[in-house]
Structure formats: structure tokens, C-alpha cells
Design an enzyme around this catalytic site. Structure first.
Site, PDB file in Angstrom:
ATOM      1  N   LYS A 249      -5.497   8.236 -19.814  1.00  0.00           N
ATOM      2  CA  LYS A 249      -5.637   8.817 -21.146  1.00  0.00           C
ATOM      3  C   LYS A 249      -4.307   8.677 -21.904  1.00  0.00           C
ATOM      4  O   LYS A 249      -3.878   7.577 -22.142  1.00  0.00           O
ATOM      5  CB  LYS A 249      -6.104  10.269 -21.012  1.00  0.00           C
ATOM      6  CG  LYS A 249      -7.237  10.460 -19.962  1.00  0.00           C
ATOM      7  CD  LYS A 249      -8.549   9.804 -20.361  1.00  0.00           C
ATOM      8  CE  LYS A 249      -9.596   9.783 -19.245  1.00  0.00           C
ATOM      9  NZ  LYS A 249      -9.917  11.049 -18.630  1.00  0.00           N
TER      10      LYS A 249
ATOM     11  N   ASP B   7      -4.721  20.444 -13.991  1.00  0.00           N
ATOM     12  CA  ASP B   7      -5.001  19.123 -14.544  1.00  0.00           C
ATOM     13  C   ASP B   7      -4.658  19.220 -16.026  1.00  0.00           C
ATOM     14  O   ASP B   7      -5.393  19.820 -16.809  1.00  0.00           O
ATOM     15  CB  ASP B   7      -6.480  18.784 -14.314  1.00  0.00           C
ATOM     16  CG  ASP B   7      -6.887  17.445 -14.942  1.00  0.00           C
ATOM     17  OD1 ASP B   7      -6.163  16.948 -15.832  1.00  0.00           O
ATOM     18  OD2 ASP B   7      -7.950  16.923 -14.557  1.00  0.00           O
TER      19      ASP B   7
ATOM     20  N   TYR C 279     -13.654  18.805 -15.749  1.00  0.00           N
ATOM     21  CA  TYR C 279     -14.161  17.440 -15.732  1.00  0.00           C
ATOM     22  C   TYR C 279     -15.282  17.365 -14.694  1.00  0.00           C
ATOM     23  O   TYR C 279     -15.090  17.782 -13.546  1.00  0.00           O
ATOM     24  CB  TYR C 279     -13.011  16.487 -15.394  1.00  0.00           C
ATOM     25  CG  TYR C 279     -13.386  15.044 -15.452  1.00  0.00           C
ATOM     26  CD1 TYR C 279     -13.814  14.468 -16.653  1.00  0.00           C
ATOM     27  CD2 TYR C 279     -13.342  14.246 -14.323  1.00  0.00           C
ATOM     28  CE1 TYR C 279     -14.168  13.144 -16.702  1.00  0.00           C
ATOM     29  CE2 TYR C 279     -13.694  12.914 -14.369  1.00  0.00           C
ATOM     30  CZ  TYR C 279     -14.107  12.371 -15.565  1.00  0.00           C
ATOM     31  OH  TYR C 279     -14.474  11.059 -15.621  1.00  0.00           O
TER      32      TYR C 279
ATOM     33  N   ARG D 154       0.821  -1.216   0.000  1.00  0.00           N
ATOM     34  CA  ARG D 154       0.000   0.000   0.000  1.00  0.00           C
ATOM     35  C   ARG D 154       0.854   1.265   0.000  1.00  0.00           C
ATOM     36  O   ARG D 154       0.413   2.325  -0.413  1.00  0.00           O
ATOM     37  CB  ARG D 154      -0.963  -0.003   1.190  1.00  0.00           C
ATOM     38  CG  ARG D 154      -1.925   1.163   1.173  1.00  0.00           C
ATOM     39  CD  ARG D 154      -3.205   1.045   2.025  1.00  0.00           C
ATOM     40  NE  ARG D 154      -3.183   0.048   3.051  1.00  0.00           N
ATOM     41  CZ  ARG D 154      -2.630   0.180   4.261  1.00  0.00           C
ATOM     42  NH1 ARG D 154      -2.032   1.308   4.598  1.00  0.00           N
ATOM     43  NH2 ARG D 154      -2.662  -0.803   5.138  1.00  0.00           N
TER      44      ARG D 154
HETATM   45  C1  LIG Z   1     -10.551  11.363 -17.360  1.00  0.00           C
HETATM   46  C2  LIG Z   1     -10.201  12.613 -16.688  1.00  0.00           C
HETATM   47  C3  LIG Z   1     -10.098  12.674 -15.297  1.00  0.00           C
HETATM   48  C4  LIG Z   1     -10.396  11.506 -14.410  1.00  0.00           C
HETATM   49  O1  LIG Z   1      -9.463  10.472 -14.582  1.00  0.00           O
HETATM   50  P1  LIG Z   1      -9.814   8.927 -14.300  1.00  0.00           P
HETATM   51  O2  LIG Z   1      -8.521   8.232 -14.589  1.00  0.00           O
HETATM   52  O3  LIG Z   1     -10.923   8.555 -15.219  1.00  0.00           O
HETATM   53  O4  LIG Z   1     -10.232   8.835 -12.883  1.00  0.00           O
HETATM   54  C5  LIG Z   1      -9.726  13.885 -14.743  1.00  0.00           C
HETATM   55  N1  LIG Z   1      -9.468  14.965 -15.485  1.00  0.00           N
HETATM   56  C6  LIG Z   1      -9.564  14.942 -16.834  1.00  0.00           C
HETATM   57  C7  LIG Z   1      -9.275  16.172 -17.610  1.00  0.00           C
HETATM   58  C8  LIG Z   1      -9.936  13.771 -17.474  1.00  0.00           C
HETATM   59  O5  LIG Z   1     -10.035  13.745 -18.810  1.00  0.00           O
END
Ligand SMILES: *Cc1c(COP(=O)(O)O)cnc(C)c1O
Length: 402
Positions: free
Chosen positions: A217, A192, A120, A67
Site C-alpha cells: 500500500k 497493523d 482485514y 532465502r
Molecule cells: C492489504 C492489507 C493487508 C494484506 O497485505 P497484502 O500485501 O495484500 O498481503 C493487511 N492488512 C491491511 C490493513 C491491508 O490493507
């Protein structure tokens, strides 16, 4: 015998594709393998009591209990920190776990965060619905309205948050200005940068404190894993790492292996995503049935100037609106596409298409959809790494078909 390659005179720091292949990895690995192992261990052994004491006292970087992180995970964290130019990277099981992990570690009851409002939808939901239960106040201001952001700051403000580019409108933040507001008011800043990736922009270089990615992504890149990462200064991230060890939002051994494997081709993939994104955006912008295209690489985009100044490429995500189409006519276009698959997510090798209204906002009230800028005739297209001509020919038949 040295395993270091012979260096030509002053090679300088390694460039991105060299980093994505080699950074963070040990030169010599178990069994002389060239790849890191899928390390299936929930716990790690110590030779004797003194070894335990040495580990604790000297804060040795090794496995203890799963963990708290595994050696393979530490390898991928070093690679991601190198790609982003940060002091430390902390991996999570998803991008959302990373956001939640950072906010929970940094905020106390009575604290405030200020958000640019295009973001998001789950990030917004976490702040508005859940952080509020712990007494944290969320203020949202219009995207890229820096004066409004500065005006929303008060003595309780702890964090300024934005995406760049934003999802799904692809607005691009002036990172220098954003970071400067944080410094001026002594408030930390978080970007982000999932849609940009370190290939296209590195927010830390502009003075932003934390960069966050959904590694699900582009970083993973193959639509086969979920992961998240936060990158920034090691000292600032220490409480965040400690909380992750308690939250337990960590990755399985197989997941970590897939992420390391995916990162090897990161630069190659990003070049193709950028090329495909530009080509598809230009095609859409030239089509009479397309009313509007959101893509930072297009001169018609509201943030083209700042994007051109700060980004190396504009990514593979494109949002567009179909002229004179209600939601059903828009859905019919999505349904006629044959190469891209209908699915949420973005940034993988397979192109994906979705109608934001249906996929993410179907149960959101029309007023809120209007507020978030989600139109019935919007389509979001994530370019994979397929051939651009094939993607364009397919979109053309889908848009013109009846
Ligand atoms: C997909 C996404 C998230 C969330 O990520 P997960 O891996 O699906 O939890 C956060 N911010 C952006 C801009 C995203 O495209």
C-alpha cells in the site's frame, strides 16, 4: 575525504523525509552508483572456509543464501526500521505473509489471541479458519472496546491484535490504552498500521510491541509491488526472522528495488494522500446524496478526538454510504467514476474505488456482512496523489449522474 555532509551545530536526529531518502543505505555503493543495485543472486560466495566460519561464528551481516535475506533487502529493512523507530524490520513477500509469519512464529497449540473485530478479512480468516487447525483459539471483541479486550484475556492469551485505522471503517485505536492492557496482563501487542503508515502514527512510541504493514500500500506506493513488513524489538523478532528463513516468503531482487525506490518519496506522497483524503472527505460529507462518511479527519467521525490527538494526518482512505441507494444504485456511481480505477488495494499514486460488498464480501452471508458492518450502499475510495479538485469534480458527476 569525508563523505559526511558538514553539520550545522547539533542538527538533531534526521527527520522523516531525510530518513526515507537516506536511512539504511551505505554511503558508498557498488560501482560508485548512487542507487542500490537490483541484486540478482540466489546465493553469495565465500573466499575460503575460514570466511564461512567467520560468517557463522561472528554472525556477520552479509548475504549467505537468498532465502535468508539479501544485502539490498537488509538495506530496505534498515530504512523501514528507521522510519518506524524500531530495532529491527523483517520484510516479507506480502502483508499477509508477514501476519502469518509472525503468528506462526509466536503461537503454540493452546494459545489464544484477541482481536478487535474490524479487520482485514483475510487476517480474520487466517486466525479463525487456519490457526484453529493448530489448536490456537481466536477471540474477537468489538472494536475499541478495551474493557471487552481485557475481559477476553486469560492465562493462555499471547497476543492482542488490531488494525489502526481499521479497514474499511477507519476506526482509530487508542494505542496508549491498547499497549497498557498488553503490559498489564503481560501479553504482546500487534498493530497493523497499514492505513496509517509511520508518517501518520508510530505505534511503537506508544509501547506497542509489533507494527505490521502491507508495504503493498503506501510504503511501496505505486501499485506496482506486493510486500509486507514487521517492525519491533530485534530480540523479540529473532524467532520470527528464523521462521521466515524457513517459510521462504521473501522478495525478488526487482521487488526490493521497487520498494526502495518507492520509499524515497514516502513523505511527499503521504502529505498529498493526507491532503487529498481530507479534501475528498469534506466534499463527501457536504453532499446531500451522501448519508455517512467514515474518515478520522472529520469531526463527525466517532474516533475524531483520538485520531486528532495521535495522528499527524488521516490518510487517503475514505469509506462512505450513499443515501437511499441499494447495491445497484451504489454500483452505478462506482461505474460512472472516470479518474479513479475500480480495483481492490489502496495507498498507491492512482486513486482506486470499490464497493466492499461486491469486491470482498459478495460471497459472505448477509448476517456476517451485517456483523462486519458492510452495507450494500458502501463505497471505499483510496485517494491517490492526483489533483484533489479533479478527484472531487469526478466524484461529484458520478454521484449526481443518472
Ligand atoms: C492489504 C492489507 C493487508 C494484506 O497485505 P497484502 O500485501 O495484500 O498481503 C493487511 N492488512 C491491511 C490493513 C491491508 O490493507
Amino acid at each position: 575525504m569525508s563523505v559526511q555532509p558538514r553539520r550545522p551545530s547539533d542538527p538533531g536526529p534526521p527527520r522523516m523525509s531525510t530518513l526515507s531518502v537516506h536511512a539504511g543505505e551505505a554511503r558508498e555503493k557498488p560501482a560508485h552508483a548512487i542507487t542500490d543495485p537490483i541484486l540478482c543472486a540466489s546465493t553469495f560466495t565465500f573466499a575460503n572456509t575460514q570466511a564461512v566460519i567467520d560468517y557463522v561464528v561472528e554472525k556477520q551481516e552479509r548475504g549467505e543464501y537468498g532465502r535468508y535475506g539479501t544485502p539490498t533487502e537488509m538495506t530496505v529493512e534498515r530504512k523501514l526500521a528507521a522510519l518506524e523507530g524500531g530495532g529491527d524490520a523483517i520484510l516479507y513477500s506480502t502483508g499477509m505473509a508477514a501476519i502469518v509469519g509472525l503468528l506462526m512464529a509466536k503461537l503454540n497449540s493452546g494459545d489464544e489471541v484477541v482481536f478487535f473485530d474490524e479487520c482485514y478479512h483475510r487476517s480474520r480468516e487466517f486466525c479463525v479458519k487456519h490457526l484453529s487447525r493448530f489448536g490456537v483459539v481466536t477471540r474477537q471483541v468489538k472494536v475499541c472496546d478495551y474493557d471487552a479486550m481485557a475481559a477476553a484475556i486469560n492465562e493462555n492469551t499471547r497476543l492482542l491484535i488490531s488494525e489502526s485505522p481499521t479497514n474499511p471503517h477507519l476506526s482509530v485505536v487508542d494505542l496508549e490504552r491498547f499497549a497498557a492492557i498488553g503490559r498489564q496482563y503481560a501479553v504482546e501487542t500487534l498493530i497493523d498500521a497499514t492505513l496509517a503508515t509511520p508518517y501518520n502514527v508510530r505505534p511503537l512510541a506508544y509501547g506497542v510491541d509489533y507494527v505490521l504493514h502491507s508495504a503493498t500500500k503506501y510504503l511501496g506506493g505505486h501499485n506496482d509491488l506486493l510486500a509486507g513488513v514487521i517492525i519491533g524489538d530485534r530480540e523479540r523478532l529473532e524467532p520470527v526472522r528464523k521462521l521466515r528463513g524457513i517459510m521462504g516468503a521473501i522478495n525478488s531482487a526487482h521487488n526490493i528495488y521497487l520498494l526502495e525506490r518507492g520509499l524515497k518519496t514516502f513523505e511527499l506522497r503521504m502529505r498529498r494522500h493526507n491532503e487529498n483524503g481530507m479534501a475528498v472527505a469534506e466534499f463527501l460529507a457536504s453532499h446531500p446524496r451522501v448519508e455517512r462518511v467514515f474518515y478520522p479527519g472529520l469531526p463527525s467521525h466517532a474516533y475524531h478526538e483520538i485520531a486528532s490527538r495521535t495522528m499527524r494526518g488521516f490518510g487517503g482512505l475514505i469509506t462512505f454510504q450513499v443515501r437511499d441507494a441499494d447495491w445497484r444504485a451504489t454500483a452505478a456511481i462506482v461505474d460512472r467514476v472516470r479518474v479513479a480505477r475500480i480495483a481492490p488495494s489502496l495507498g498507491g499514486v492512482e486513486s482506486l474505488i470499490e464497493q466492499p460488498l461486491v469486491m470482498s464480501y459478495f460471497e459472505v452471508s448477509p448476517e456476517d456482512r451485517r456483523r462486519f458492518g458492510i452495507h450494500d450502499n458502501m463505497i471505499r475510495f483510496s485517494c491517490g496523489i492526483e489533483n484533489a479538485e479533479d478527484l472531487i469534480a469526478d466524484l461529484k458527476q458520478a454521484i449526481e449522474g443518472r
